[in-house]
Structures are given as C-alpha cells and as structure tokens.
Design an enzyme around this catalytic site. Structure first.
Site, PDB file in Angstrom:
ATOM      1  N   TYR A 137      10.470   2.009   1.649  1.00  0.00           N
ATOM      2  CA  TYR A 137       9.478   1.563   2.198  1.00  0.00           C
ATOM      3  C   TYR A 137       8.288   2.478   2.659  1.00  0.00           C
ATOM      4  O   TYR A 137       8.710   3.510   2.242  1.00  0.00           O
ATOM      5  CB  TYR A 137       9.721   0.604   3.771  1.00  0.00           C
ATOM      6  CG  TYR A 137      10.270   2.088   3.983  1.00  0.00           C
ATOM      7  CD1 TYR A 137      11.527   3.073   4.416  1.00  0.00           C
ATOM      8  CD2 TYR A 137       9.266   2.275   5.589  1.00  0.00           C
ATOM      9  CE1 TYR A 137      12.234   3.070   4.857  1.00  0.00           C
ATOM     10  CE2 TYR A 137       9.600   3.389   6.092  1.00  0.00           C
ATOM     11  CZ  TYR A 137      11.200   3.834   6.388  1.00  0.00           C
ATOM     12  OH  TYR A 137      11.655   4.427   7.202  1.00  0.00           O
ATOM     13  N   CYS A 138       6.956   1.574   2.898  1.00  0.00           N
ATOM     14  CA  CYS A 138       6.396   2.226   3.577  1.00  0.00           C
ATOM     15  C   CYS A 138       5.009   1.476   3.996  1.00  0.00           C
ATOM     16  O   CYS A 138       5.437   0.705   4.813  1.00  0.00           O
ATOM     17  CB  CYS A 138       5.822   2.440   2.157  1.00  0.00           C
ATOM     18  SG  CYS A 138       4.454   1.719   1.627  1.00  0.00           S
ATOM     19  N   THR A 139       3.848   2.442   4.695  1.00  0.00           N
ATOM     20  CA  THR A 139       3.162   1.335   5.685  1.00  0.00           C
ATOM     21  C   THR A 139       2.909  -0.432   5.734  1.00  0.00           C
ATOM     22  O   THR A 139       3.314  -0.610   6.050  1.00  0.00           O
ATOM     23  CB  THR A 139       1.683   2.137   5.848  1.00  0.00           C
ATOM     24  OG1 THR A 139       2.196   3.896   5.998  1.00  0.00           O
ATOM     25  CG2 THR A 139       0.939   1.903   7.171  1.00  0.00           C
ATOM     26  N   GLY A 186       3.065  -0.915   2.112  1.00  0.00           N
ATOM     27  CA  GLY A 186       3.482  -1.328   0.754  1.00  0.00           C
ATOM     28  C   GLY A 186       2.595  -1.139  -0.526  1.00  0.00           C
ATOM     29  O   GLY A 186       2.996  -0.802  -1.037  1.00  0.00           O
ATOM     30  N   ILE A 226       5.611  -1.949   6.392  1.00  0.00           N
ATOM     31  CA  ILE A 226       6.037  -1.561   8.560  1.00  0.00           C
ATOM     32  C   ILE A 226       5.475  -3.269   8.856  1.00  0.00           C
ATOM     33  O   ILE A 226       6.055  -3.434   9.632  1.00  0.00           O
ATOM     34  CB  ILE A 226       6.138  -0.417   9.007  1.00  0.00           C
ATOM     35  CG1 ILE A 226       7.123   0.519   7.982  1.00  0.00           C
ATOM     36  CG2 ILE A 226       6.770  -0.388  10.398  1.00  0.00           C
ATOM     37  CD1 ILE A 226       6.566   1.506   8.741  1.00  0.00           C
TER      38      ILE A 226
END
Ligand SMILES: [Zn+2]
Ligand SMILES: [Zn+2]
Length: 354
Positions: free
Chosen positions: A198-200, A202, A227
């Site tokens: 996951y990241c901020t 995508g 997220i």
C-alpha cells in the site's frame, strides 16, 4: 497567454481568503502513453488556471500524477474537462479526508521524465502488468492472512506517523531503495507468500506491483487508491479501520488524521507527537517531528546550532549561506544524529521470523 504561475504563495492565500469559497483538495494519477507531454501540459495549465485550480501536477510520457485543490463549485466543470480527455475519462479521484482551503497555493504543472521518481529503467518491465487491486474489505482480509507480508511502500518519514497495523515499514529515503530491500528480503518467498502493498494514493504500488511480477513474485496485491481511498471506504461502508495514526500528505496540510492514535514521538524530547515541521533555519530546513514545548524551547529549530543561526540578523544568515547551496526542499530527508528520538523502523526479516 499565461502558461506559468505568477502569484506568490502569500498573494494567493490572500485571494483565497477574500474569495471566501470552499475549496476541494483531491488527487489522481493515470499511467497512459502521452506522446507530447509539453503540449499536454500547456493545455492543462490553460484550462485549469481558468478554473482556479492550484496544485502540483507531473506530466510525463508515462502518464499524469496530480495533487490539487479547486473551488468546490468548479468541480463539475473540472470533471467534465477530465472526461473529455480519453485516458482520464472516469479516472478515480481521491478526495482528501481532511479539507483545507490552503492545501495548495500555486498551480505548478511540470513535465518530468517519470510521474513517480522510481530510479528504474522503464524498458525492463511492463508497468501495465500490475498486481491484483484490493478494496478496503479485501485488504483487511488479506492482512489477517498469516501467509501475507504487508509492506508500506512509502518512505520513513511517512510511515513513522501512521501505517497499517502489522505492516513492515522499510527504513528508506526513496522508493528505489524500498524496491531493492523488499526484493532481497523476500527472495526465498516469491511463490509462497502473499506480497501485499500500500501507499498514499496507489500510484507507487501500481509500479511496484508490476515490478515484482516482472521479478517473479507470484502473489502480488495492492491497495486500490491507497490509504486515501481505503479510509473513504472504511467510513462509507462501516468497515473496520486497520490503519493507525496519520496519513502523511504532500501539501500544506502535511498529514490527515486517520485514527486517534499518536504512534510517533517528538524527535527532541520523546513525548508522543506526530506533527512534522521544518527547521526554521533556512539553511537547514530539516523535516522532523517536534512537540509544542520543544518548538518554544528551540525557537522552531532542530538543533542549538540552527537556533543560533536562526537568531542572527537576516543579512548575516544570508552571508553565512553564501556559496553553500541551500536546497529549500520541505521534504528534505530528515535523518540527523542530533535527534535522539528519531525512530528506527522495522525491516522485513523481523516480520518473517515471527
Ligand atoms: Zn518535544
Ligand atoms: Zn536545523
């Protein structure tokens, strides 16, 4: 015709205040083939400037990465414009969780070589051959699976203030470093473990998942929309929230609160705190975590050296800086020996041993 931002941040902030209109902060990205990024960039600037859009937008031959704000009542016109562009029709817009009219104060549309600085040679793999996209609910289920290794694809200063419960948070300054560390640590588990990323918003996982598939990983999953979209789904559908702390964002807001937990510490005194600041000494500008007490005591600075310099008359500070090359980057990668409570983050090996 005006093709570049002309107002200063202060002038813009004043205009936003005067207008008194509610602004919407949002972000989106799309990998696509753009044959003439400069021409596309100019078209975007002219249209978006006319809609009073502010933000930081990167355009490259590989696509677009946009973080911006606009007056809420221009949203429909903005959306119509996106829909008029082939590869942006119905693109998913990540609407910010915490809104702030001052999230962006300039419109900067830049042509870059890449939309995410990845340090990779694009020809070696196909970025469209991406991993399986998961919704918030699916992500939670995968996170509970004992065969899953969940990896935070962001940098140390982002995951330090918030991350998914149980995720590995590599202690890295760059995306490229992360890619290498994860590959090395999971070398013997390319086929038997679920690699969950996951990241901020995508965009980093989009590239990372394609990269790992190219490297022979069999079970690659990514949190769709990152997220930001996860939190939207959690709130809209009443799903359990497994993210603890704050989501670091790359605008004036710095972070959005996702859960009430404060998981970080003031880097100077160790008290619970998750507020990032930049050292007030212009020649330093280190990004670090500082509580209100230390802020007062240290005069907004990261060290007593910086405090002394900051206290000098401006002309003297300028003379000191001469020839030193001041990088005025607010995301300067903060790692300083004089900050005793800067946290060491977890690596993957520890997680695999459990
Ligand atoms: Zn403190
Ligand atoms: Zn400093």
């Amino acid at each position: 015709m005006q093709l570049y931002n002309k107002l200063s941040a202060n002038e813009r902030a004043e205009l936003i205040k005067q207008a008194g209109k509610e602004r919407l902060t949002l972000s989106f990205y799309q990998y696509a083939h753009i044959s003439n990024p400069q021409e596309f960039r100019d078209q975007l600037f002219i249209k978006w400037d006319s809609l009073d859009v502010l933000g930081r937008i990167y355009v490259a031959t590989e696509g677009i990465n946009a973080q911006l704000s606009l007056p809420a009542d221009h949203f429909e016109a903005f959306k119509n414009h996106l829909d008029s562009i082939d590869f942006l029709k119905d693109v998913r817009l990540n609407i910010a969780i915490e809104q702030d009219n001052m999230s962006f104060l300039k419109l900067k549309v830049k042509v870059r070589e890449k939309i995410v600085a990845d340090g990779l040679n694009d020809d070696t793999f196909d970025v469209t051959n991406k991993g399986v996209h998961l919704s918030a609910k699916e992500f939670n289920d995968m996170l509970d699976n004992p065969n899953t290794v969940c990896v935070d694809m962001r940098n140390h200063y982002e995951s330090e203030i918030g991350h998914f419960d149980g995720a590995v948070t590599p202690d890295v300054d760059t995306f490229r470093e992360s890619l290498d560390i994860i590959e090395e640590d999971l070398r013997d588990h390319k086929e038997d473990k679920n690699l969950l990323m996951y990241c901020t918003g995508g965009i980093r996982c989009e590239k990372a998942s394609a990269y790992y598939k190219h490297k022979g990983f069999k079970n690659v999953y990514q949190l769709e929309g990152g997220i930001i979209e996860y939190t939207r789904q959690v709130n809209a559908e009443g799903i359990e929230n497994k993210f603890i702390g704050k989501n670091f964002v790359f605008d004036e807001r710095r972070a959005e609160k996702i859960s009430d937990d404060v998981i970080a510490k003031c880097h100077q005194c160790g008290k619970p705190c998750d507020t990032h600041v930049n050292c007030a000494n212009d020649a330093c500008h280190l990004l670090f975590i500082q509580c209100e007490d230390c802020k007062t005591e240290m005069d907004n600075c990261c060290s007593s050296t910086c405090k002394d310099i900051h206290a000098l008359p401006y002309e003297e500070q300028k003379a000191l800086r001469k020839g030193q090359g001041n990088s005025n980057d607010i995301f300067k990668k903060g790692r300083a020996d004089h900050l005793p409570y800067k946290k060491d983050l977890r690596n993957i090996f520890e997680t695999l041993k459990k």
